[in-house]
Design a protein around this motif. Structure first.
Motif, short mmCIF file in Angstrom:
data_model
loop_
_atom_site.label_atom_id
_atom_site.label_comp_id
_atom_site.label_asym_id
_atom_site.label_seq_id
_atom_site.Cartn_x
_atom_site.Cartn_y
_atom_site.Cartn_z
N GLY A 84 -35.71 -13.54 61.35
CA GLY A 84 -37.12 -13.65 61.67
C GLY A 84 -37.42 -13.04 63.02
O GLY A 84 -36.58 -12.33 63.60
N MET A 85 -38.62 -13.29 63.50
CA MET A 85 -39.03 -12.80 64.82
C MET A 85 -39.55 -13.98 65.62
O MET A 85 -40.40 -14.74 65.15
N LEU A 86 -39.01 -14.10 66.84
CA LEU A 86 -39.44 -15.15 67.76
C LEU A 86 -40.30 -14.53 68.84
O LEU A 86 -39.87 -13.63 69.55
N PHE A 87 -41.52 -15.02 68.94
CA PHE A 87 -42.45 -14.58 69.98
C PHE A 87 -42.31 -15.55 71.15
O PHE A 87 -42.45 -16.76 70.97
N VAL A 88 -42.02 -15.02 72.33
CA VAL A 88 -41.82 -15.84 73.53
C VAL A 88 -42.95 -15.52 74.50
O VAL A 88 -43.16 -14.35 74.86
N PHE A 89 -43.68 -16.55 74.91
CA PHE A 89 -44.80 -16.38 75.83
C PHE A 89 -44.43 -16.95 77.20
O PHE A 89 -43.60 -17.85 77.31
N GLU A 90 -45.07 -16.42 78.24
CA GLU A 90 -44.76 -16.82 79.60
C GLU A 90 -45.13 -18.27 79.88
O GLU A 90 -44.47 -18.94 80.67
N GLN A 91 -46.20 -18.74 79.25
CA GLN A 91 -46.65 -20.11 79.49
C GLN A 91 -47.28 -20.66 78.22
O GLN A 91 -47.77 -19.91 77.38
N PRO A 92 -47.27 -21.98 78.06
CA PRO A 92 -47.88 -22.57 76.88
C PRO A 92 -49.39 -22.31 76.83
O PRO A 92 -50.07 -22.33 77.86
N ASP A 93 -49.89 -22.06 75.64
CA ASP A 93 -51.31 -21.83 75.42
C ASP A 93 -51.54 -21.88 73.91
O ASP A 93 -50.61 -22.06 73.13
N ILE A 94 -52.79 -21.68 73.48
CA ILE A 94 -53.12 -21.58 72.07
C ILE A 94 -53.06 -20.09 71.72
O ILE A 94 -53.93 -19.32 72.13
N TYR A 95 -51.99 -19.68 71.02
CA TYR A 95 -51.81 -18.28 70.61
C TYR A 95 -52.03 -18.20 69.11
O TYR A 95 -51.39 -18.93 68.35
N CYS A 96 -52.95 -17.33 68.69
CA CYS A 96 -53.28 -17.18 67.29
C CYS A 96 -52.76 -15.85 66.76
O CYS A 96 -52.70 -14.87 67.50
N PHE A 97 -52.40 -15.83 65.48
CA PHE A 97 -51.82 -14.65 64.85
C PHE A 97 -52.63 -14.28 63.61
O PHE A 97 -53.21 -15.13 62.96
N TRP A 98 -52.62 -12.98 63.29
CA TRP A 98 -53.15 -12.50 62.03
C TRP A 98 -52.18 -11.48 61.49
O TRP A 98 -51.18 -11.16 62.14
N MET A 99 -52.44 -10.93 60.31
CA MET A 99 -51.45 -10.13 59.60
C MET A 99 -51.86 -8.69 59.36
O MET A 99 -51.32 -8.04 58.47
N LYS A 100 -52.78 -8.16 60.14
CA LYS A 100 -53.18 -6.77 59.95
C LYS A 100 -51.95 -5.88 60.08
O LYS A 100 -51.15 -6.03 61.00
N ASN A 101 -51.78 -4.97 59.14
CA ASN A 101 -50.66 -4.02 59.09
C ASN A 101 -49.30 -4.69 58.91
O ASN A 101 -48.28 -4.07 59.12
N THR A 102 -49.29 -5.94 58.51
CA THR A 102 -48.04 -6.63 58.22
C THR A 102 -47.94 -6.73 56.70
O THR A 102 -48.80 -7.31 56.04
N LEU A 103 -46.89 -6.13 56.15
CA LEU A 103 -46.76 -5.96 54.71
C LEU A 103 -46.09 -7.12 53.99
O LEU A 103 -46.17 -7.23 52.78
N LEU A 104 -45.39 -7.96 54.75
CA LEU A 104 -44.62 -9.05 54.16
C LEU A 104 -45.36 -10.38 54.23
O LEU A 104 -45.97 -10.67 55.26
N PRO A 105 -45.29 -11.21 53.21
CA PRO A 105 -45.83 -12.57 53.34
C PRO A 105 -44.90 -13.36 54.27
O PRO A 105 -43.68 -13.34 54.10
N LEU A 106 -45.46 -14.02 55.26
CA LEU A 106 -44.67 -14.72 56.26
C LEU A 106 -45.12 -16.17 56.41
O LEU A 106 -46.26 -16.50 56.11
N SER A 107 -44.21 -16.99 56.90
CA SER A 107 -44.53 -18.33 57.37
C SER A 107 -44.29 -18.32 58.86
O SER A 107 -43.37 -17.66 59.35
#
Length: 177
Positions: A84-107
């Protein structure tokens, strides 16, 4: 994948190639020598780390810069089992994701600074629907859709082996693999 920086109200699409590869990749594209898209260089250069969730090992690519977080798993045709892919952020916050240009169904598992999964969500390929955590997080882990459910992983589970924000990156002393 694009990431929405909710607190700043910005969309952050970016195409990542390390500076040493940018000029060479651009020259290859313009001369017709590059058959694969430029984004392929991002896939080969991300550091990885082995995580543990409820006794399950996950080999995760680490997206810890604005460029790699913005690009994420866009344009990938496949994702190996238990990767998988782990997204690491500098500090805690509300980070939202979308799937534009992402071809695979993900959880996605949104993970707080202590390594606790706070929210899980399934995301559909190429969708602009946003997926946000229920509370501030410092990490997000994307896996093949259904990976968490198939292993009985739910909010509240601990993710072990998480790198800390600011840890050295690939090619630096002390970097994750």
């Amino acid at each position: 994948m694009y990431k929405i920086y909710r607190s700043a109200g910005l969309f952050s699409p970016a195409f990542f190639c390390p500076s040493g590869w940018r000029a060479a990749a651009r020259a290859a594209v313009f001369s017709g020598l590059l058959a694969a898209p430029i984004w392929a260089c991002a896939q080969a250069l991300l550091p990885t780390s082995t995580l543990q969730i409820k006794g399950q090992a996950v080999e995760a690519e680490i997206a810890a810069t604005p460029e790699t977080r913005s690009y994420g798993l866009m344009n990938r045709q496949s994702l190996p089992e238990n990767h998988g892919m782990l997204f690491v952020f500098e500090q805690p916050d509300i980070y939202c994701f979308w799937m534009k240009n992402t071809l695979l169904p993900l959880s996605i598992a949104f993970v707080d600074a202590q390594g606790r999964i706070v929210t899980l969500a399934d995301m559909q390929p190429q969708s602009l629907d946003t997926h946000c955590p229920a509370e501030p997080v410092q990490y997000a882990l994307e896996m093949r859709q259904g990976w968490f459910t198939a292993r009985g992983i739910q909010p509240g589970e601990q993710v072990k082996g998480l790198p800390r924000a600011g840890q050295p990156r690939a090619g630096q002393p002390g970097a994750v693999k």
